[in-house]
Structure formats: C-alpha cells, structure tokens
Design an enzyme around this catalytic site. Structure first.
Site, PDB file in Angstrom:
ATOM      1  N   GLU A 202       9.529  -7.052  -3.980  1.00 60.49           N
ATOM      2  CA  GLU A 202       9.579  -8.298  -3.195  1.00 60.49           C
ATOM      3  C   GLU A 202      10.614  -8.222  -2.065  1.00 60.49           C
ATOM      4  OE1 GLU A 202       9.072 -12.043  -5.277  1.00 60.49           O
ATOM      5  OE2 GLU A 202       8.212 -10.919  -6.948  1.00 60.49           O
TER       6      GLU A 202
ATOM      7  N   GLU B  74       0.864  -1.185   0.000  1.00 65.74           N
ATOM      8  CA  GLU B  74       0.000   0.000   0.000  1.00 65.74           C
ATOM      9  C   GLU B  74       0.897   1.230   0.000  1.00 65.74           C
ATOM     10  OE1 GLU B  74      -2.846  -0.191   3.188  1.00 65.74           O
ATOM     11  OE2 GLU B  74      -3.505  -2.194   2.603  1.00 65.74           O
TER      12      GLU B  74
HETATM   13  N1  COS Z   1       7.892 -17.077   7.115  1.00 61.70           N
HETATM   14  C1  COS Z   1       6.944 -17.333   8.068  1.00 61.70           C
HETATM   15  N2  COS Z   1       6.659 -16.456   9.057  1.00 61.70           N
HETATM   16  C2  COS Z   1       7.335 -15.289   9.088  1.00 61.70           C
HETATM   17  C3  COS Z   1       8.325 -14.957   8.144  1.00 61.70           C
HETATM   18  C4  COS Z   1       8.598 -15.912   7.131  1.00 61.70           C
HETATM   19  N3  COS Z   1       9.509 -15.667   6.198  1.00 61.70           N
HETATM   20  N4  COS Z   1       8.813 -13.733   8.416  1.00 61.70           N
HETATM   21  C5  COS Z   1       8.183 -13.304   9.517  1.00 61.70           C
HETATM   22  N5  COS Z   1       7.282 -14.252   9.916  1.00 61.70           N
HETATM   23  C6  COS Z   1       6.422 -14.203  11.087  1.00 61.70           C
HETATM   24  C7  COS Z   1       7.241 -13.988  12.352  1.00 61.70           C
HETATM   25  O1  COS Z   1       7.687 -15.232  12.874  1.00 61.70           O
HETATM   26  C8  COS Z   1       6.239 -13.326  13.283  1.00 61.70           C
HETATM   27  O2  COS Z   1       5.404 -14.318  13.821  1.00 61.70           O
HETATM   28  P1  COS Z   1       4.737 -14.195  15.301  1.00 61.70           P
HETATM   29  O3  COS Z   1       3.698 -13.132  15.181  1.00 61.70           O
HETATM   30  O4  COS Z   1       4.166 -15.537  15.558  1.00 61.70           O
HETATM   31  O5  COS Z   1       5.862 -13.827  16.225  1.00 61.70           O
HETATM   32  C9  COS Z   1       5.401 -12.481  12.318  1.00 61.70           C
HETATM   33  O6  COS Z   1       5.556 -13.065  11.010  1.00 61.70           O
HETATM   34  C10 COS Z   1       5.860 -11.039  12.278  1.00 61.70           C
HETATM   35  O7  COS Z   1       7.248 -11.048  11.967  1.00 61.70           O
HETATM   36  P2  COS Z   1       8.198  -9.802  12.228  1.00 61.70           P
HETATM   37  O8  COS Z   1       7.992  -9.356  13.642  1.00 61.70           O
HETATM   38  O9  COS Z   1       9.566 -10.139  11.765  1.00 61.70           O
HETATM   39  O10 COS Z   1       7.501  -8.717  11.280  1.00 61.70           O
HETATM   40  P3  COS Z   1       7.900  -7.234  10.929  1.00 61.70           P
HETATM   41  O11 COS Z   1       6.655  -6.425  10.871  1.00 61.70           O
HETATM   42  O12 COS Z   1       9.032  -6.783  11.791  1.00 61.70           O
HETATM   43  O13 COS Z   1       8.388  -7.318   9.389  1.00 61.70           O
HETATM   44  C11 COS Z   1       9.825  -7.689   7.494  1.00 61.70           C
HETATM   45  C12 COS Z   1       9.440  -8.025   8.962  1.00 61.70           C
HETATM   46  C13 COS Z   1      10.414  -6.291   7.320  1.00 61.70           C
HETATM   47  C14 COS Z   1      10.840  -8.731   7.135  1.00 61.70           C
HETATM   48  C15 COS Z   1       8.569  -7.858   6.591  1.00 61.70           C
HETATM   49  O14 COS Z   1       7.633  -6.829   6.838  1.00 61.70           O
HETATM   50  C16 COS Z   1       8.909  -7.857   5.126  1.00 61.70           C
HETATM   51  O15 COS Z   1       9.348  -8.862   4.562  1.00 61.70           O
HETATM   52  N6  COS Z   1       8.684  -6.707   4.448  1.00 61.70           N
HETATM   53  C17 COS Z   1       8.887  -6.618   3.026  1.00 61.70           C
HETATM   54  C18 COS Z   1       7.602  -6.883   2.382  1.00 61.70           C
HETATM   55  C19 COS Z   1       7.780  -6.955   0.912  1.00 61.70           C
HETATM   56  O16 COS Z   1       8.476  -7.805   0.400  1.00 61.70           O
HETATM   57  N7  COS Z   1       7.076  -6.040   0.231  1.00 61.70           N
HETATM   58  C20 COS Z   1       7.024  -6.060  -1.161  1.00 61.70           C
HETATM   59  C21 COS Z   1       5.664  -6.493  -1.529  1.00 61.70           C
HETATM   60  S1  COS Z   1       5.534  -7.657  -2.750  1.00 61.70           S
HETATM   61  S2  COS Z   1       6.211  -6.883  -4.339  1.00 61.70           S
END
Ligand code: COS
Length: 398
Positions: free
Chosen positions: A376, A134
């Site tokens: 991504e 978003e």
């Molecule tokens: N697989 C499974 N579960 C996952 C995971 C993965 N790869 N990564 C995180 N989780 C889970 C965590 O274990 C956590 O679980 P609990 O709630 O049970 O503790 C939950 O998801 C939240 O994880 P976290 O606290 O690490 O989340 P954050 O909000 O800090 O975000 C990042 C982490 C920055 C890594 C994530 O928001 C991200 O990947 N952002 C990029 C998104 C992206 O790629 N955007 C482009 C869109 S598509 S073109």
C-alpha cells in the site's frame, strides 16, 4: 497475551465515546477467539466469517448498505486494525482486505454495484480484493500494462496483476486496467471482476515470509459486462489513490497493534527473566530500551490518530484538506511501520534466543511486520508523497 494492555490511547481527544466503546468491546471479543492459523487461506476465511457474524466488518461499508456508521470512519478503522493486529495479524489482514477490496465501490460504485457487493462484504459472505499492482508496476502504479478494451456492452481484459491479497479466495476483484494507453495515469479505468469469470485465473499462489492469501491473477480475453465499470472511464488512477488514502492510516494502525504487542511481550519477559541475580527489567539498559520502544510507539500513534481525525473531522473532499490528509496519512504510514519494525526488533533482541525460536510470538511478529513497510505504498513512496506536498505548501506564491 489476552487483550490490548490498558493504555489510555482511546481517551485521547481524537476519539469520541463511540470509538472508546468500539475499542474496548473489540478487545474483549477478539481475546476470546481461537482460530487455527496453520493454513492461512482457511484461517482467513474463518476470520472473515467470525468478524462478519460479530458485526465488526460493518465498519468497512456505509450504513446505507449494511454498515455500522453513515460513512467510512477512519478512526473506527484505525481502532479496529490496531486492536485486531495486537491479537492476530491475520485477523487484521482479513478485516483490512474487506475494507480495501470494497473501498472503491463505496467511493464510486453505482447503486446497483453497492447493493450487490457491499452488504455481502459487511456480513462476511463475500471476500473482497483490490488488484492494482503488476510485475513492473508496483510503486509506479500508473505504469500498468493490463489492458481493457470496451466494445459496446462488453469489456475484455488481458494482462496480469500480482501481489494481490486475498487472491485465490476472493469472490471478486476491483481491477485497474489501461483503457487509453497513451494517456498515462489519465487512461486507467476500474472494473469489478467476479472471481468465477471465464478468462480469469487466480490460482497462482505466492508464498511469503508471513503467510497470507496472495496470488497472481491472469486475464486472457476475460470478458465482463460494461456495467462492471467502477467509477468514471479513465478515472481509475485517482479512484485507486483515493482508496489507498483511506486505508494508509489503517496500515499504520496495524503496525501500531503489532508494536504494542511486542512491547507487551517484552515487558512481561523482562519482568520474569532472572539474570545476574536480578531481573532483566532491573537493568538500566533494559529500562532505557523499553522507554525508547514506548516513545517510538507513541510517535507513530499520534501521527496515525491525527491522520484519521483529519479525514473524519476536516474532510477529504475539499481539495486543500484532501492534500493535507494525503500527506498526513503518508507520514503516519511511514513512521508507524518503520517505528514498529524497530520496536519489534528491540523486543526480539531482549528475548535473546527465545526471540528467534520458531513459534514464539516475537518471531512471528518479526516476520509479520516486514511487509507493512512495502505494501500500500512503500516507505519511499510515502516520502515522495510527503515531499511533493511540502514543496506545494511552501512554494512562493506568484
Ligand atoms: N487522491 C486523488 N488524486 C490523486 C492522489 C490522491 N491521493 N494522488 C495523485 N492523484 C492524482 C493527481 O492529482 C494527478 O491528477 P491529474 O492527472 O489531474 O493531474 C494524478 O492522480 C496523477 O498523480 P501523480 O502525477 O502524482 O502520479 P504519479 O504517477 O507521479 O504517482 C505515486 C504518484 C507514486 C504517489 C503513486 O503512483 C502511488 O501512490 N504509488 C504507490 C502505489 C501503491 O500504493 N501500490 C501498492 C499497491 S496496493 S497494495
């Protein structure tokens, strides 16, 4: 440039005989395809049709629903994207979106959802899309504001999604929305929304430097049946992360394909171009640069193939293995895309003025590669993921 040049990367121990055959047959096939790419939307539809008819999209879904292999195979995805991107970044994009847009259904769909969507995606009869980002929730995906309210047999979605690849041409969207706004990442649910659902407007096209179908989606009282819920209620964030995990190594592979193409272009140019009474390739400066480009490509390749091999052979369902794979995929995506940008820039520099001439292959690669360091999961997000994983592995045991 007809096909991926003869490198021996398919003979590396990460790959088996099936992967080698896949890589070689695809390289032969794609070299024979001619698609007019001046209209990116029409070209994307045409690539999906061609890839579907030829059977390559079957690697996006499991065999039970018309796929080529029992499960999604990361190494096959890596080979497919690397090979397609070498020939045409738009062909790679068309392939990748069928995978990314159906990945969450493969991971968490009900039998009825899988039946309805996966076969059609594999045949190129339905175009798929993944709607997570978003305006104020890109890297911080958990900050999304789009709201889904469940009432009995229906769910109503309000809000908007942006930077949605295949937006405007997709037949359906895997949409992630807040179902419990107070619960952060634990309050997000995924839904499958057909593109013709009343209340969904996907007509706002976004123009970017390397044109491809991309749109903003607007949801205004968009009502779908409760059966369109994908996976568990409030389990959407993890589903999105697991889906991205599968495809991050394949984004790295797409970058590799583009970098290999830039090196191939640079090699042929340097060997043909006369300069100061010899060829450009005869200068030590040129040789050093070509050597650096080849090493940067191989470094990205090793991380990419390792990540794909880890997922296929060690598994991503055991928690410790999943954590190792997540970090490996992040390293692959970060290094391969950053290295590819450098390689393409070096190739462009070697071409001199020809490198910036609109219509030259190097000029388009220079534009094509840039977004891969952003989408991504931007490089900075990959650094965060790797950093968190390193801290976890090295924290002293209590
Ligand atoms: N697989 C499974 N579960 C996952 C995971 C993965 N790869 N990564 C995180 N989780 C889970 C965590 O274990 C956590 O679980 P609990 O709630 O049970 O503790 C939950 O998801 C939240 O994880 P976290 O606290 O690490 O989340 P954050 O909000 O800090 O975000 C990042 C982490 C920055 C890594 C994530 O928001 C991200 O990947 N952002 C990029 C998104 C992206 O790629 N955007 C482009 C869109 S598509 S073109």
């Amino acid at each position: 440039m007809s096909a991926v040049p003869a490198t021996n990367h398919l003979d590396l121990p990460f790959f088996n005989a099936g992967h080698q055959t896949l890589g070689r047959e695809l390289a032969d096939w794609v070299a024979q395809q001619q698609v007019d790419e001046r209209d990116d939307r029409a070209a994307c539809r045409e690539w999906v049709r061609l890839l579907g008819v030829a059977g390559w999209l079957r690697y996006c879904v499991p065999a039970e629903f018309g796929g080529a292999l029992p499960q999604l195979d990361s190494r096959a995805l890596v080979i497919l994207r690397e090979t397609l991107a070498f020939h045409s970044p738009l062909a790679d994009f068309a392939f990748a979106m069928q995978g990314l847009g159906s990945g969450a259904i493969t991971l968490a769909g009900t039998p009825a959802q899988k039946q309805r969507y996966l076969g059609a995606v594999a045949q190129g009869k339905m175009l798929a899309a993944f709607a997570l980002s978003e305006t104020d929730a890109g890297s911080d995906a958990g900050a999304m504001a789009t709201r889904a309210i469940c009432s009995g047999a229906e769910v109503t979605i309000d809000g908007s999604k942006t930077w949605i690849s295949n937006g405007g041409i997709a037949d359906y969207y895997c949409v992630f929305a807040k179902t419990d706004p107070q619960a952060g990442t634990r309050g997000i649910t995924a839904y499958i929304v057909d593109a013709d659902t009343p209340g969904l407007d996907d007509s706002e096209h976004i123009e970017v430097m390397a044109p491809h179908p991309l749109a903003t989606l607007k949801f205004a009282q968009c009502t779908i049946p409760a059966s369109a819920q994908l996976g568990e209620l409030n389990g959407g964030f993890k589903l999105a992360m697991r889906t991205l995990d599968i495809f991050r190594a394949s984004v790295a592979a797409a970058a590799l394909g583009m970098a290999r193409r830039a090196l191939a272009e640079a090699l042929s140019y340097a060997q043909a171009r006369p300069m100061f009474g010899q060829r450009l390739a005869d200068f030590q400066l040129t040789q050093a640069r070509l050597g650096e480009m080849a090493a940067l490509i191989d470094a990205g390749a090793m991380l990419t193939y390792r990540a794909a091999w880890l997922r296929d052979c060690v598994g991503a369902d055991v928690p410790a293995a999943a954590q190792a794979y997540t970090a490996a995929a992040a390293m692959a995506k970060m290094c391969a895309t950053e290295n590819a940008q450098r390689v393409i820039d070096m190739a462009l520099q070697m071409h001199g003025g020809m490198g910036v001439k609109v219509g030259s292959k190097i000029e388009s690669l220079y534009r094509d590669i840039r977004a891969l360091r952003i989408y991504e999961g931007a490089t900075e997000v990959q650094q965060l993921i790797i950093g968190k994983s390193v801290l976890k592995s090295f924290s002293p045991k209590a």
